[in-house]
Structure formats: structure tokens, C-alpha cells
Design an enzyme around this catalytic site. Structure first.
Site, short mmCIF file in Angstrom:
data_model
loop_
_atom_site.label_atom_id
_atom_site.label_comp_id
_atom_site.label_asym_id
_atom_site.label_seq_id
_atom_site.Cartn_x
_atom_site.Cartn_y
_atom_site.Cartn_z
CD GLU A 92 -1.50 -0.37 3.62
OE1 GLU A 92 -2.64 0.03 3.39
OE2 GLU A 92 -1.15 -0.83 4.73
CB CYS B 106 -8.14 -6.07 1.31
SG CYS B 106 -6.57 -5.41 1.87
C1 PEP Z 1 -6.12 0.07 2.12
O1 PEP Z 1 -5.33 0.97 2.44
O2 PEP Z 1 -6.52 -0.12 0.96
C2 PEP Z 1 -6.68 -0.82 3.15
C3 PEP Z 1 -7.39 -1.86 2.82
O3 PEP Z 1 -6.47 -0.50 4.43
P1 PEP Z 1 -7.19 0.71 5.20
O4 PEP Z 1 -8.28 1.24 4.33
O5 PEP Z 1 -7.70 0.16 6.48
O6 PEP Z 1 -6.08 1.69 5.40
MG MG Z 2 -4.35 0.97 4.36
#
Ligand code: PEP
Ligand code: MG
Length: 768
Positions: free
Chosen positions: A605, A676
Site C-alpha cells: 500500500e 482488499c
Molecule cells: C487500504 O489501504 O486499501 C486498506 C485496505 O487499508 P485501510 O483502508 O484500512 O487503510
Molecule cells: Mg491501508
């Protein structure tokens, strides 16, 4: 100059309504610039004409009467050029328009600057002079530009305040005024606004009309007596330690609390029907403004005392408020800043919509709302929140818009959309136990993102094949201290048991950014680039170790646990984490637990991780892309900031190229890769990701049936062709339109936004 500006902004901010705000502006600018005329014209969104709204120097009778077309006259020229126009002899300019009603012929020099808020031209601020020879100098031009830039937000806010009450710029009744924000969670809600606000914060108190005036007066009376007693007690306690002049301060306080002073004015407003907290807020704000404007430093500082008194009274009022909050059957929760804890306060089944001034579509509270299937609009930056309590509202989570006090016609239109959406969801129930397989036999696992137990129940009923992301920070956020190992074990066990034998991927604590724990505050200048995710937990192994221990113990006998590490930006973070996980694993086994070593994966990410996918994949069992953060970091767009929300685009070519590369590199070293981020739950996004080769898509439960239905109805070959086509395009908007168009022509239009196909056209709204 700075002082003049500061006072002006303060006064305009505290004006009762738009009319008063504009009158203050013209009179103060006229005197600060020592000009003969200062006027303000606002662009009426309904008629698309500039209306003279206030003037100092032109004939007052012309206010509200004189108006110019969008590109008419010098005013129209300033507005359409979106820059200042400074003329020594305005009447000789070809665009000059003469209005006898204003008495304008006497004035020659003209300086007009546009009033622009978030790219929208709200109006034009003008100063004029009689002498031909006078040309406004650069300093004056710069001053007027500064005034206009500073006041644009205040004007937008006042305009919105009028609009909430259904009033147009000219004070006439306007129909179905629409406020634009950012889509947070899809769907439509029709319900009653309930404003939630932090305790003991005077400025946040909403306005509310009451019926039982006597009860409100009694409440206020009790609060005043209690504060008086508090002050007397403190004064007595400190009497021996203070000099007489210092003790006099308490007398000032008590005098302010006498019936003829502040309480008397509050009582009057309560008698007019305002609830005690709202009446107190209004009176205190008025006093504070008054004191802050005084030239005498001593008196100016008394504003602090008034604020302090106000806060004390308010906290007694809030303590003594006998009514437990009653939530309407269909509650639309409205707040300056929604938090996950606020969502939990509304009784089950009564929360239909959410509205937040702060935050954007990818803020965590919006993600939570999506998981709960509650239509949400975020980033309504100009909306006067405190006016929305008790109002009927429509929340359009598809378009990111809200309406206050809608007409019956508009309500019918949205009710039809709600019905159509319900029907669509019901129709998809039959897909629950069917595999997600394309027409040419390509299988993709559909997983869910969870955080709360309610997500689990919903996910199972939607046919999820496991959990691709359990956000462990969610249960941490709704507590007032770190949960103990035993408490964590119980949360984790619930999730693992519900899905066994299918995999449950638990992400280690990912706090920081916009995910705050009240009991572990992190104050940073730049939180999204700061102490987040794995950075926090590696610095606090006592938190990390307890969490991993709880996860491992919870998995005993089920063995479906997978552990995932967030915010990885380099290899050493993975190695350190693996070392700690192995350590806990051996210790827990030594304690006698019969557990298996879980698979461990990392989130991709951060852009750095995209370029190290192979090295990362060599060290772990799987990878999962967090496209929410990846998009924000690749595009340098804060996912939480509504001002830049239109730049946050997961269909940006750079994001798509990164996603393609991650899937290819992970597979090149033989490791599975899932995603995700929210893109996986978007039907168009899911098609592209499937074409890229992602093995699993993890999304909020509400999106799962729609994504499954789309993927089951098309072939991978078709999707790969679409991917190939869009990778040749260079604009996120064109890519999005191209994907939408392809889905529409393939018959999936109703998944993009219901209501366009079968429901009659939406009644034309006014926009603010
Ligand atoms: C994302 O960053 O895409 C992720 C799934 O985590 P979060 O949205 O909890 O930061
Ligand atoms: Mg994230």
C-alpha cells in the site's frame, strides 16, 4: 492591515445571516480602503444572474433589484475571467453597463475582484471612486483580493445556512436545495437529522426549538445556581492565597451571573422557544464578539472569562439534561466529524444515513459505513451542521448529495430508488452459494473486509468465502483503553469461528492517519506520512506481541488464521515482524496450545512496496494490495481531505499500472496476491482486477453479491480486452467512463447507480 482583516473576518463570521454578513463586508471594506463605494454582487445559482446584495455608496434601494446576466457588464467580466479588473475610467470600457437605479454614473474608477470558493464563482466584490484620475494601486488590489479570498468560505457557509431553511439568495422560498459533498457509502436514505456533537463545546451546540419552555428554564436555573456555588467555593478556598485585586475577578464572574446579566438574556431566548443550550451558545457568542472588538486590552481579555463561564454553564446543562437522546425510527446521523463510536450509539435498525462535514470517501468511517450498508455523504464542508437537527433529510450516497426538508415530489423520486435497490439486493440472494466463476471458467475468491461482529453476520449471509481483511483496530477504537489479551482473544475467536475452515486474514493494529485511539493520541503535523501501522507496533512490541499472542491462541483448533502486516515500506519491517511472530508462536506452543504457524502476508500500500514485490513475496506467504492507501500515496492525495477528493482516483492510469505490475511480480515468484482496498468492491474495478489476475478480491459485504453477479456473467477474455483498452488511455475520467459504458452495454447499468433506468427523472434541484 492584518488587524483590519482579522477583525473583519471575525465580525462577518459572527453575523446572524447572509444579509448581515454582506452589509458588514461592504461597510468595513469601504472604510478600510477609504473609497466612496463598496458593493457585493452574488451569483444566484437558480437564475444564473449576479444580484446586487449589499452596497455602501450606491443607492440602497437598488439592493436585491439590480441584477446582471452571467456574462453581462463589468461584473460579468470579472466573474467569467475569474480575476481582478482595475479600471481608471469604467464608463469608457465596452463592457460597462449602466443602471440608473444605482446612481452609478457619478463613479468612474472601478476595481472588481471575484469571490471564489472551491473553484465556484460566488460573486464579485467591487470598489468605486468618483475621481477620474484615481486608479486603485497594487496594494489596494491585493487587499481586496485577500478580503475576497478570506471571505469566500464564510459567504458560502452563510448562503448554505439560508438554503437549509429553504431560502434563496434573495430570501424567497427555494425548492429542494441540494448540498454537494463526496459519496461515502452507496445507497439512499430518507430520514430525520440527528446532530451529534462533542460535549462541553459551545460552538458545536445545535439550534433546537422546544415546546416545554418551563422545563428548559428550570434546567437553566439549576445550572446557574450550580455554577454560582462552584465559583463561590473556589473563591473561598483561594481567598487566603490571593491579593484583593485578584479576588475581584471572582466578583466579576458572579456579577456576570446575576439575573440582569448573561442569564437574563439566555432566559429571554429560551422564552422565544430556543432550548437552553442553544440560547446559552447564542448569548455567549454575542458577548464574546462584543468584548473581542474592544480596544482596551483588559476588556478584550474578558472574552476569555465569558467563554469560560459559558463552558461551565454548558457542562452543568449537559449533565442535568434529563432526556436520554431519543433516536427517531429513521435516524440520519449528522456530525462535524463522524467517528466509529458514534455509529454504535444509535439503536440497531434505526440508523439509515450518515452525514459528515469532515472526511472523504476513503476515510475509515466511510469504509465502516459501507461495511454496514449505511448510505453516507462525507466532506460537506460548507454545511451549517447545527441547523440540521430534527429536519427531514435525503442522503444520496450515490451522488454525494444531501437535501434538507425535501418536497414530496423529490421524496417520491428517492423512495423509488430505495425500492429498486431493495429489489436488486433481494434478487441477488440466490447467488449466495454459487461460486464466483466467469463464463469461461476462471475462478476468483470473493472475500470480505470486516471490523465489527455485525459485518460477519452479514458476510455469511452474502456468501463470502473468507475474510480478506479484518481491521483489528476497529474493536480497539470503540474502547477506552487497550483491550486485554483475553478480550482480544474473544473478538478474534468470533471472527475465526464464524468462517472456519475458510481463511480469516487478521491485520495487525493499523492505527495513525485518521484512525485514532482516544486513549493513545498521536499528534502529528502530517499523520498519513507519520507514525502509522507497523511503524507504531514495531516501536511498541508490548502491543504487537500481545495482539499476536491473542490471535494465535484464538486460532487453536481452527487453524484458519492468517496474519497480515500493514504499511510495510521496507524489508526490515517484515523481518522484524516475522521474528516477533515466530517468537510468540514458539512461546504459545510451549504454553501447551496446539496451534499451527499461520500464513503471514504483507500489504502492498506504499509505492516503495510496489517496486519490491518480489523481495517481499520471497519472505512471506501472500500479498494483499491496500489500494486505498496506495492510491493516496501514488497520487499524493490525502484520502481524508474533501478539498482534493476529486483528485483521488483509483482508475488513474498510474494506479492501474501499479496494480498490473504487483500481480505480475507476485505471480512471477509464485505467491498469491489479493486486494482488499475499496476498488475491489466496485463492479468496474473488480472486472479489471480479475483481468489482471488477482487471485482474491476482498470487499465490504454489501458489494459482494453485485460483484459476484457481474463476474459470473462475463468471460475473462472480455475483461482482458477491456483492461487492454483502458491501459491505453491516459485520463482517469475517460477510463472510468469507458469501464462504465462497457458495463452498461453488457447489461450491468443497474449496478452502477439505480434509479436511472426505471424511475422518472429527478426533479431539478437548486445547488449550493
Ligand atoms: C487500504 O489501504 O486499501 C486498506 C485496505 O487499508 P485501510 O483502508 O484500512 O487503510
Ligand atoms: Mg491501508
Amino acid at each position: 492591515m492584518l488587524n483590519v482583516l482579522r477583525n473583519l473576518v471575525q465580525d462577518v463570521n459572527s453575523a446572524q445571516d447572509l444579509k448581515e454578513a454582506l452589509e458588514i463586508i461592504v461597510s468595513r471594506v469601504q472604510s478600510a480602503m477609504d473609497t466612496e463605494v463598496c458593493s457585493v454582487y452574488l451569483l444566484d445559482p437558480d437564475s444564473n444572474r449576479y444580484i446586487l446584495m449589499a452596497t455602501e455608496g450606491l443607492y440602497r434601494e437598488a439592493v436585491g433589484k439590480v441584477s446582471l446576466g452571467y456574462s453581462e457588464g463589468l461584473i460579468g467580466l470579472v466573474g467569467s475571467r475569474e480575476e481582478p479588473i482595475n479600471l481608471e475610467d469604467a464608463p469608457s470600457h465596452p463592457r460597462y453597463r449602466y443602471f440608473p437605479e444605482t446612481g452609478e454614473e457619478r463613479f468612474r474608477s472601478f476595481l472588481g475582484v471575484p469571490i471564489i470558493h472551491h473553484r465556484r464563482v460566488l460573486g464579485v466584490l467591487v470598489v468605486q471612486e468618483r475621481e477620474t484620475a484615481r486608479c486603485f494601486d497594487e496594494g489596494e488590489e491585493a487587499f481586496l483580493v485577500t478580503v475576497s479570498a478570506q471571505l469566500a468560505g464564510v459567504i458560502a457557509h452563510s448562503e448554505a445556512t439560508g438554503a437549509i431553511s429553504g431560502l434563496s439568495l434573495t430570501g424567497e422560498q427555494a425548492k429542494d436545495v441540494c448540498f454537494n459533498g463526496v459519496a461515502g457509502a452507496q445507497g439512499v436514505a430518507i430520514g430525520e437529522g440527528v446532530v451529534v456533537y462533542p460535549a462541553a463545546d459551545l460552538d458545536a451546540v445545535p439550534e433546537k426549538q422546544i415546546e416545554d419552555i418551563e422545563q428548559e428554564l428550570a434546567l437553566f436555573g439549576v445550572a446557574v445556581t450550580a455554577v454560582r456555588e462552584d465559583i463561590e467555593r473556589v473563591a473561598e478556598r483561594l481567598a487566603s492565597q490571593l491579593r484583593p485585586e485578584e479576588q475581584a475577578l471572582f466578583e466579576v464572574y458572579l456579577r456576570m451571573l446575576s439575573d440582569e446579566a448573561l442569564p437574563g438574556e439566555v432566559v429571554n431566548r429560551i422564552r422565544d422557544g430556543q432550548w437552553a443550550q442553544g440560547a446559552l451558545k447564542q448569548v455567549v457568542q454575542q458577548y464574546v464578539r462584543h468584548f473581542e472588538m474592544m480596544d482596551d486590552l483588559y476588556l478584550r481579555e474578558r472574552a476569555v472569562d465569558i467563554r469560560d463561564l459559558g463552558r461551565r454553564l454548558l457542562s452543568h446543562l449537559q449533565e442535568g439534561d434529563p432526556q436520554d437522546r431519543v433516536y427517531p425510527e429513521k435516524t440520519v446521523l449528522v456530525s462535524e466529524e463522524l467517528t466509529p463510536a458514534m455509529l454504535g450509539e444509535v439503536p440497531r435498525g434505526q440508523l439509515v444515513g450518515l452525514v459528515s462535514v469532515r472526511g472523504s470517501g476513503n476515510s475509515h468511517v466511510a469504509i465502516l459505513a459501507r461495511a454496514m450498508g449505511v448510505p453516507t455523504v462525507m466532506g460537506l464542508v460548507d454545511i451549517p451542521v447545527n441547523q440540521l437537527d430534527g429536519r427531514e433529510m435525503i442522503v444520496d450516497g450515490f451522488e454525494g448529495q444531501i437535501y434538507a426538508s425535501p418536497s414530496q415530489e423529490l421524496r417520491n423520486f428517492y423512495q423509488d430508488i430505495c425500492d429498486e435497490e431493495d429489489e436488486l439486493v433481494k434478487g441477488l440472494e440466490a447467488l449466495r452459494d454459487k461460486p464466483c466463476e466467469t463464463t469461461d471458467g476462471h475462478r476468483v475468491s470473493l472475500l470480505v473486509n470486516t471490523g465489527l461482529m455485525t459485518d460477519v453476520v452479514r458476510s455469511l449471509s452474502h456468501g463470502a468465502e473468507g475474510i480478506g481483511l479484518y481491521r483489528t483496530e476497529v474493536p480497539f477504537m470503540i474502547k477506552d483503553r487497550f483491550p486485554s489479551e483475553q478480550e482480544q482473544r474473544e473478538y478474534y475467536r468470533e471472527q475465526l469461528e464464524a468462517f472456519a475452515p475458510n481463511p480469516v486474514t487478521m491485520r495487525t493494529l493499523d492505527i495513525g492517519g485518521d484512525k485514532a485511539l482516544t486513549y493513545f493520541p498521536i499528534q502529528e503535523e502530517n499523520p498519513f506520512l507519520g507514525w502509522r501501522g507497523i511503524r507504531v507496533t514495531l516501536d511498541h512490541p508490548e502491543i504487537f506481541l500481545v495482539q499476536v499472542r491473542a490471535m494465535l491462541k484464538a486460532s487453536e483448533g481452527l487453524n484458519n488464521l492468517q496474519i497480515m502486516l500493514p504499511m510495510i515500506s521496507n524489508i526490515s519491517e517484515v523481518e522484524e515482524s516475522l521474528h516477533l511472530i515466530y517468537r510468540v508462536y514458539h512461546e504459545v506452543r510451549e504454553e501447551g496450545y496446539d496451534i499451527h504457524m499461520p500464513k503471514v502476508g504483507v500489504m502492498v500500500e506504499i509505492p516503495a512496496a510496489v517496486y519490491q514485490v518480489r523481495e517481499l513475496a520471497d519472505r512471506v506467504d501472500f500479498l494483499s494490495v491496500g489500494s486505498n492507501d496506495l492510491t493516496q500515496y501514488l497520487l499524493a492525495v490525502d484520502r481524508n481531505n474533501p478539498r482534493v477528493a476529486q483528485l483521488y482516483h483509483s482508475y488513474h492510469p498510474a494506479v492501474l499500472q501499479a496494480l498490473v505490475r504487483i500481480a505480475q511480480d507476485a505471480h512471477a515468484v509464485g505467491k498469491p496476491v489479493s486486494i482488499c482496498g475499496e476498488l475491489a468492491g466496485d463492479p468496474g474495478g473488480a472486472v479489471l482486477l480479475m483481468a489482471m489476475g488477482y487471485d482474491a478480491l476482498s470487499m465490504n459485504a454489501a458489494s459482494l453479491p453485485k460483484v459476484k453477479s457481474v463476474l459470473r456473467s462475463l468471460s475473462r477474455e472480455w475483461a482482458m480486452q477491456l483492461l487492454e483498452d483502458v491501459l491505453l488511455l491516459d485520463s482517469p475520467h475517460v477510463i472510468k467512463s469507458c469501464v462504465d459504458l462497457s458495463l452498461r452495454s453488457a447489461g450491468f447499468g443497474r449496478y452502477l447507480r439505480p434509479g436511472k433506468s426505471s424511475v422518472t427523472a429527478r426533479p431539478e434541484p437548486s445547488h449550493v
